[in-house]
Design a protein around this motif. Sequence first.
Motif, PDB file in Angstrom:
ATOM      1  N   ASN A  39       9.349   4.402   2.318  1.00  0.00           N
ATOM      2  CA  ASN A  39       9.624   5.287   3.442  1.00  0.00           C
ATOM      3  C   ASN A  39       8.359   5.946   3.972  1.00  0.00           C
ATOM      4  OD1 ASN A  39      12.290   4.661   3.257  1.00  0.00           O
ATOM      5  ND2 ASN A  39      12.925   6.585   2.303  1.00  0.00           N
ATOM      6  N   ALA A  40       8.257   6.028   5.292  1.00  0.00           N
ATOM      7  CA  ALA A  40       7.049   6.540   5.952  1.00  0.00           C
ATOM      8  C   ALA A  40       6.794   8.002   5.631  1.00  0.00           C
ATOM      9  CB  ALA A  40       7.172   6.333   7.458  1.00  0.00           C
ATOM     10  N   ARG A  41       7.830   8.755   5.240  1.00  0.00           N
ATOM     11  CA  ARG A  41       7.635  10.187   4.966  1.00  0.00           C
ATOM     12  C   ARG A  41       6.642  10.437   3.830  1.00  0.00           C
ATOM     13  NH1 ARG A  41      13.110   9.793   2.723  1.00  0.00           N
ATOM     14  NH2 ARG A  41      13.860  10.557   4.725  1.00  0.00           N
ATOM     15  N   HIS A  42       6.367   9.424   3.028  1.00  0.00           N
ATOM     16  CA  HIS A  42       5.443   9.602   1.909  1.00  0.00           C
ATOM     17  C   HIS A  42       3.991   9.295   2.282  1.00  0.00           C
ATOM     18  CE1 HIS A  42       8.975  10.070  -0.551  1.00  0.00           C
ATOM     19  NE2 HIS A  42       9.410   8.868  -0.217  1.00  0.00           N
ATOM     20  N   ALA A  43       3.746   8.835   3.486  1.00  0.00           N
ATOM     21  CA  ALA A  43       2.413   8.350   3.858  1.00  0.00           C
ATOM     22  C   ALA A  43       1.341   9.433   3.792  1.00  0.00           C
ATOM     23  CB  ALA A  43       2.456   7.742   5.261  1.00  0.00           C
ATOM     24  N   ASP A 103      -0.873  11.017 -11.980  1.00  0.00           N
ATOM     25  CA  ASP A 103      -2.257  10.949 -11.501  1.00  0.00           C
ATOM     26  C   ASP A 103      -2.451  10.234 -10.171  1.00  0.00           C
ATOM     27  OD1 ASP A 103      -2.834  12.220 -13.859  1.00  0.00           O
ATOM     28  OD2 ASP A 103      -3.537  10.416 -14.892  1.00  0.00           O
ATOM     29  N   TYR A 104      -1.369   9.762  -9.554  1.00  0.00           N
ATOM     30  CA  TYR A 104      -1.488   9.037  -8.286  1.00  0.00           C
ATOM     31  C   TYR A 104      -0.586   9.704  -7.252  1.00  0.00           C
ATOM     32  CZ  TYR A 104      -3.592   5.406 -11.191  1.00  0.00           C
ATOM     33  OH  TYR A 104      -4.401   4.714 -12.071  1.00  0.00           O
ATOM     34  N   SER A 105      -1.106   9.877  -6.067  1.00  0.00           N
ATOM     35  CA  SER A 105      -0.323  10.540  -5.022  1.00  0.00           C
ATOM     36  C   SER A 105       0.759   9.614  -4.484  1.00  0.00           C
ATOM     37  CB  SER A 105      -1.232  10.979  -3.873  1.00  0.00           C
ATOM     38  OG  SER A 105      -1.687   9.853  -3.124  1.00  0.00           O
ATOM     39  N   ARG A 106       1.770  10.224  -3.925  1.00  0.00           N
ATOM     40  CA  ARG A 106       2.812   9.441  -3.269  1.00  0.00           C
ATOM     41  C   ARG A 106       2.250   8.689  -2.065  1.00  0.00           C
ATOM     42  NH1 ARG A 106       8.341  12.959  -3.964  1.00  0.00           N
ATOM     43  NH2 ARG A 106       7.766  13.929  -5.941  1.00  0.00           N
ATOM     44  N   ALA A 107       1.285   9.302  -1.410  1.00  0.00           N
ATOM     45  CA  ALA A 107       0.645   8.622  -0.276  1.00  0.00           C
ATOM     46  C   ALA A 107      -0.024   7.325  -0.728  1.00  0.00           C
ATOM     47  CB  ALA A 107      -0.368   9.554   0.372  1.00  0.00           C
ATOM     48  N   TYR A 108      -0.709   7.393  -1.861  1.00  0.00           N
ATOM     49  CA  TYR A 108      -1.373   6.184  -2.366  1.00  0.00           C
ATOM     50  C   TYR A 108      -0.358   5.137  -2.806  1.00  0.00           C
ATOM     51  CZ  TYR A 108      -4.431   3.209  -5.177  1.00  0.00           C
ATOM     52  OH  TYR A 108      -5.111   2.130  -5.702  1.00  0.00           O
ATOM     53  N   LEU A 109       0.676   5.580  -3.486  1.00  0.00           N
ATOM     54  CA  LEU A 109       1.709   4.643  -3.923  1.00  0.00           C
ATOM     55  C   LEU A 109       2.400   4.004  -2.721  1.00  0.00           C
ATOM     56  CD1 LEU A 109       3.220   6.761  -6.839  1.00  0.00           C
ATOM     57  CD2 LEU A 109       1.761   4.741  -7.064  1.00  0.00           C
ATOM     58  N   HIS A 110       2.661   4.797  -1.698  1.00  0.00           N
ATOM     59  CA  HIS A 110       3.239   4.269  -0.458  1.00  0.00           C
ATOM     60  C   HIS A 110       2.319   3.205   0.148  1.00  0.00           C
ATOM     61  CE1 HIS A 110       5.030   4.189   3.578  1.00  0.00           C
ATOM     62  NE2 HIS A 110       3.823   4.405   4.050  1.00  0.00           N
ATOM     63  N   HIS A 111       1.036   3.504   0.176  1.00  0.00           N
ATOM     64  CA  HIS A 111       0.063   2.546   0.709  1.00  0.00           C
ATOM     65  C   HIS A 111       0.092   1.236  -0.087  1.00  0.00           C
ATOM     66  CE1 HIS A 111      -3.710   0.566   1.589  1.00  0.00           C
ATOM     67  NE2 HIS A 111      -4.071   0.734   0.330  1.00  0.00           N
ATOM     68  N   LEU A 112       0.108   1.331  -1.405  1.00  0.00           N
ATOM     69  CA  LEU A 112       0.119   0.118  -2.228  1.00  0.00           C
ATOM     70  C   LEU A 112       1.374  -0.715  -1.973  1.00  0.00           C
ATOM     71  CD1 LEU A 112      -1.100   1.499  -5.692  1.00  0.00           C
ATOM     72  CD2 LEU A 112      -2.434   0.215  -4.007  1.00  0.00           C
ATOM     73  N   VAL A 113       2.511  -0.025  -1.859  1.00  0.00           N
ATOM     74  CA  VAL A 113       3.764  -0.737  -1.604  1.00  0.00           C
ATOM     75  C   VAL A 113       3.716  -1.437  -0.251  1.00  0.00           C
ATOM     76  CG1 VAL A 113       6.238  -0.424  -1.172  1.00  0.00           C
ATOM     77  CG2 VAL A 113       5.156   0.711  -3.120  1.00  0.00           C
ATOM     78  N   LYS A 114       3.294  -0.721   0.783  1.00  0.00           N
ATOM     79  CA  LYS A 114       3.266  -1.299   2.133  1.00  0.00           C
ATOM     80  C   LYS A 114       2.250  -2.432   2.231  1.00  0.00           C
ATOM     81  CE  LYS A 114       5.431   0.035   5.111  1.00  0.00           C
ATOM     82  NZ  LYS A 114       6.801  -0.335   5.530  1.00  0.00           N
ATOM     83  N   ALA A 115       1.169  -2.344   1.456  1.00  0.00           N
ATOM     84  CA  ALA A 115       0.138  -3.379   1.491  1.00  0.00           C
ATOM     85  C   ALA A 115       0.477  -4.568   0.601  1.00  0.00           C
ATOM     86  CB  ALA A 115      -1.212  -2.782   1.078  1.00  0.00           C
ATOM     87  N   GLY A 116       1.558  -4.457  -0.165  1.00  0.00           N
ATOM     88  CA  GLY A 116       1.950  -5.547  -1.042  1.00  0.00           C
ATOM     89  C   GLY A 116       1.020  -5.743  -2.225  1.00  0.00           C
ATOM     90  N   GLU A 117       0.357  -4.681  -2.650  1.00  0.00           N
ATOM     91  CA  GLU A 117      -0.586  -4.777  -3.761  1.00  0.00           C
ATOM     92  C   GLU A 117       0.154  -4.859  -5.103  1.00  0.00           C
ATOM     93  OE1 GLU A 117      -3.759  -5.152  -4.028  1.00  0.00           O
ATOM     94  OE2 GLU A 117      -4.313  -5.013  -1.903  1.00  0.00           O
ATOM     95  N   GLY A 118      -0.356  -5.706  -6.005  1.00  0.00           N
ATOM     96  CA  GLY A 118       0.242  -5.835  -7.326  1.00  0.00           C
ATOM     97  C   GLY A 118       0.231  -4.542  -8.113  1.00  0.00           C
ATOM     98  N   LEU A 119      -0.744  -3.680  -7.844  1.00  0.00           N
ATOM     99  CA  LEU A 119      -0.820  -2.407  -8.562  1.00  0.00           C
ATOM    100  C   LEU A 119       0.400  -1.538  -8.289  1.00  0.00           C
ATOM    101  CD1 LEU A 119      -2.467  -0.585 -10.433  1.00  0.00           C
ATOM    102  CD2 LEU A 119      -3.668   0.298  -8.403  1.00  0.00           C
ATOM    103  N   ALA A 120       1.029  -1.708  -7.139  1.00  0.00           N
ATOM    104  CA  ALA A 120       2.238  -0.937  -6.840  1.00  0.00           C
ATOM    105  C   ALA A 120       3.318  -1.223  -7.876  1.00  0.00           C
ATOM    106  CB  ALA A 120       2.742  -1.266  -5.442  1.00  0.00           C
TER     107      ALA A 120
END
Length: 382
Positions: free
Chosen positions: A296-300, A317-334
């Motif tokens: 959801n965009a509200r976490h950006a 230790d990780y912000s919701r904004a960063y986690l949102h970015h990883l999810v949207k970017a399709g990164e394996g770290l998400a």
Amino acid sequence: MTAKPFSFRLIATDGAARRGEIETPHGLVRTPAFMPVGTQATVKAMYPDQVRALGSDVVLGNTYHLMLRPTAERVARLGGLHRFMNWPHTILTDSGGFQVMSLAQLRKLDETGVRFQSHIDGQKYHLTPERSIEIQGLLGSDIQMQLDECIGLPAPREEAQRAMELSLRWAERSRAQFEAMGGPAKGQGLYGIVQGGDVAELRIASARALADMPFEGYSVGGLAVGEPQDVMLKMLEITTPAMPVDKPRYLMGVGTPEDILESVTRGIDQFDCVMPTRAGRHGLAYTRYGKVNLKNARHADDPRPLDETSDCPAARDYSRAYLHHLVKAGEGLAAMLLTWNNLAYYQHLMQGMRDAIEAGTFQDFRAAVKADWVRGDIAPLG
């Protein structure tokens, strides 16, 4: 050499909720226990030492998938499943029956077992109660499951009764094969599986018939297969009083944190579900204050972590904004971070329940957990 026998010790009760310990050849399992699902000899997106560090005493391996690839015979030649997947702790394997019913192609069930084609390459197999136990023995799992027939709900009473009675006959055959393979002498345990759909009399009849067989534990199967939660809980309220008090009770394939909390309230000791790992791979986090959909965009622009009080680095230790970015970017770290967070939350919930049962404060704990879920997060949740 005869191993120390499989055993279960009931440490404390609080109402119907139970705190106990299962002893297996590969260590103690503290109950209530959530078992992360390692379908193909791996808990997806997690290292084994991470899974252990979160508090997991046991993981689940899947007989259907492992019999197809890499095969139980190969795993046995390589030293068994514990060595193969670098998990020196307790392993439970399911019978493969549920996956045959849900994944396999062109399946045909009869009294002998089930014939099916692999969903991978179309190769034909015949899974019988004896073969299921043979595979689990080759894998070397500490806790093994009888082959049963799991039907979806709702289902006609006649169909539920037919499947329940077939599962009882398969239970006897599974037990005979388990003993022929020396499972008890190895300290392993075999669980029977209660069936009966959503029919109270059938559930009770199944539980009582299985209790007359010498199983090391007993499972409730055929729930969380399409029925509403209130039906599942009603079946547990009916079934658990008919199950032996001095043996572990396992509710298969369940579930959400609420399902687990309510099932412990009704006397269940063990759980497994793909939900926390699957959700992590799809951008969904479980927290003390409910679910957070990181898509959801509200976490950006949200600098907060998922849970600043958590002991888990993924949550803290990780912000919701960063986690949102990883999810949207399709990164394996998400997937890695969210699975880590989710399993941490599940194990934190289990430890909280164990402590509360032992302290005699389980109902207060249950109420506080549910109040947090109702309260939700500071910001609206996805």
